[in-house]
Design an enzyme around this catalytic site. Sequence first.
Site, mmCIF file in Angstrom:
data_model
loop_
_atom_site.group_PDB
_atom_site.id
_atom_site.type_symbol
_atom_site.label_atom_id
_atom_site.label_comp_id
_atom_site.label_asym_id
_atom_site.label_seq_id
_atom_site.Cartn_x
_atom_site.Cartn_y
_atom_site.Cartn_z
ATOM 1 N N ARG A 253 0.832 -1.216 0.000
ATOM 2 C CA ARG A 253 0.000 0.000 0.000
ATOM 3 C C ARG A 253 0.862 1.259 0.000
ATOM 4 O O ARG A 253 0.422 2.334 -0.423
ATOM 5 C CB ARG A 253 -0.913 -0.007 1.233
ATOM 6 C CG ARG A 253 -2.161 0.839 1.068
ATOM 7 C CD ARG A 253 -3.129 0.634 2.207
ATOM 8 N NE ARG A 253 -2.502 0.849 3.480
ATOM 9 C CZ ARG A 253 -2.643 0.059 4.554
ATOM 10 N NH1 ARG A 253 -3.438 -0.991 4.496
ATOM 11 N NH2 ARG A 253 -2.022 0.314 5.678
ATOM 12 N N TYR B 186 -13.539 22.963 -9.745
ATOM 13 C CA TYR B 186 -14.101 21.722 -10.283
ATOM 14 C C TYR B 186 -15.290 21.288 -9.413
ATOM 15 O O TYR B 186 -15.176 21.261 -8.173
ATOM 16 C CB TYR B 186 -12.960 20.697 -10.248
ATOM 17 C CG TYR B 186 -13.279 19.312 -10.702
ATOM 18 C CD1 TYR B 186 -13.705 19.055 -12.005
ATOM 19 C CD2 TYR B 186 -13.114 18.218 -9.835
ATOM 20 C CE1 TYR B 186 -13.968 17.757 -12.421
ATOM 21 C CE2 TYR B 186 -13.369 16.929 -10.246
ATOM 22 C CZ TYR B 186 -13.805 16.696 -11.541
ATOM 23 O OH TYR B 186 -14.056 15.419 -11.946
ATOM 24 N N ASP C 21 -5.278 23.745 -8.012
ATOM 25 C CA ASP C 21 -5.550 22.659 -8.956
ATOM 26 C C ASP C 21 -4.950 23.089 -10.301
ATOM 27 O O ASP C 21 -5.435 24.014 -10.948
ATOM 28 C CB ASP C 21 -7.070 22.452 -9.058
ATOM 29 C CG ASP C 21 -7.445 21.309 -9.995
ATOM 30 O OD1 ASP C 21 -6.640 20.945 -10.874
ATOM 31 O OD2 ASP C 21 -8.585 20.793 -9.861
ATOM 32 N N LYS D 117 -6.054 13.313 -16.956
ATOM 33 C CA LYS D 117 -6.298 14.190 -18.098
ATOM 34 C C LYS D 117 -5.080 14.178 -19.026
ATOM 35 O O LYS D 117 -4.781 13.176 -19.619
ATOM 36 C CB LYS D 117 -6.668 15.590 -17.605
ATOM 37 C CG LYS D 117 -7.780 15.582 -16.550
ATOM 38 C CD LYS D 117 -9.135 15.186 -17.120
ATOM 39 C CE LYS D 117 -10.186 14.881 -16.065
ATOM 40 N NZ LYS D 117 -10.499 15.956 -15.133
HETATM 41 C C1 PLP Z 1 -11.089 15.900 -13.854
HETATM 42 C C2 PLP Z 1 -10.648 16.948 -12.928
HETATM 43 C C3 PLP Z 1 -10.356 16.651 -11.600
HETATM 44 C C4 PLP Z 1 -10.567 15.283 -11.017
HETATM 45 O O1 PLP Z 1 -9.780 14.326 -11.597
HETATM 46 P P1 PLP Z 1 -10.170 12.765 -11.610
HETATM 47 O O2 PLP Z 1 -8.895 12.119 -11.925
HETATM 48 O O3 PLP Z 1 -11.223 12.594 -12.646
HETATM 49 O O4 PLP Z 1 -10.689 12.444 -10.246
HETATM 50 C C5 PLP Z 1 -9.901 17.667 -10.792
HETATM 51 N N1 PLP Z 1 -9.765 18.909 -11.253
HETATM 52 C C6 PLP Z 1 -10.046 19.230 -12.515
HETATM 53 C C7 PLP Z 1 -9.857 20.630 -12.961
HETATM 54 C C8 PLP Z 1 -10.507 18.271 -13.390
HETATM 55 O O5 PLP Z 1 -10.832 18.597 -14.634
#
Ligand code: PLP
Length: 389
Positions: free
Chosen positions: A54, A107, A179, A204
């Site tokens: 883990r 988000y 973020d 992404k």
């Molecule tokens: C998609 C996204 C997230 C979350 O990511 P996941 O891997 O889908 O949990 C966080 N912030 C932004 C800006 C996003 O587009």
Amino acid sequence: MAEKPDHLATRLSHAARDQALTHGGVNPVLQRASTVLVASADDLYAPDAWTYGRHGTTTHKALKEGLSELENAPCCAVVSSGLLACTLPFTAFAEPGDHVLVSDNVYGPTRRFCDRFLRRWGCEVEYFNPTIGGGIETRIRANTRLIFLESPGSLTFEIADVPAIAAVCRRMGVISVIDNTWSAGVFLKPIDLGVDVSVQSTSKYVSGSADTLGGALFTRDDRLAAKLRDAASDLGLSVSPDDAYLILRGLRTLPLRLERHSSSGLKVARWLQTRAEVAKLLYPALETDVYHDLWKRDFKGAAGLFGCCLRPDLVGQTSQFLDELKLFGLGFSWGGFESLVIHCDPQLKRTAAGSTRLEGPLLRFSIGLEDPDDLIADLDQAFDRLTRR
Ligand SMILES: *Cc1c(COP(=O)(O)O)cnc(C)c1O
């Protein structure tokens, strides 16, 4: 070994290539493990001993080494989703009774976490207008623990004055978190701009193939890194080695892909600007965007994700328009090789006082790696069908 090469593309190709990680291959070994054997009984409880899967494997170590090239800061933790990367700093740093400030354009699921979990946890959550800049100072209270930014917002694309907000946070002893998924850590280096913790969804652009979920956290502050790692460990968070492997594989080609996302994004956006059906583009890379100067000051480039307001009178035809598109998939994610589009209005939630920049129904395009001329032709035929109805 000489100094690291200057260019990110070179560093990402060569990161995490030690023999110990690769066993002679070019890629790290894919090590699946829950059980870890130690050499002697004393090692079972040795400080810093690696004793359980883990806590990561060789594959995770390689991924963290690779990611550490991205944001000019060590990757202190990888987690199983981008959302978890966004929420972990709150659980690691905020305590009941604390006040947290959150950008109004975050988000949606991050916002839901704040509204449900964090409030139940006993924190006071306040949303602020993303254009607030140094004015954030007036919102800071004695119990303000953390400020969370997203720049640009991934639906409405406001650019925050990140250095100004980070400077206020440093001066007033508040932890700043951003973020940074849109820039993928390639176009914006928030930690160089004074932010404490940068987080990303690696689902992404980093992975780039729409086939893995993951998140990463970066900081240069050892104390904050330790708290984040402790929180991840206390909560039992882990990433499968297979996913870690895929995310590192995506990372190798990230700069090259982003160049194409960026040039195609700009080409498609400029074409959309010429259409009578379009009221406004929300894309800081365009000279016409109100955030262009701020974007240019802080960012080295633009991702291929932007907003597009159709003319207000087309509000009833938004879904028809999306359904006419053949090359654009209808899907909530972005950053993969395939182009996607959604309409955003049902999920837009804003509560901070301040201007909205919307001038009609909002679409969000993620421009993929297809030839941009084919994408434009697809948009063209979909608009044509609309006007003929
Ligand atoms: C998609 C996204 C997230 C979350 O990511 P996941 O891997 O889908 O949990 C966080 N912030 C932004 C800006 C996003 O587009």
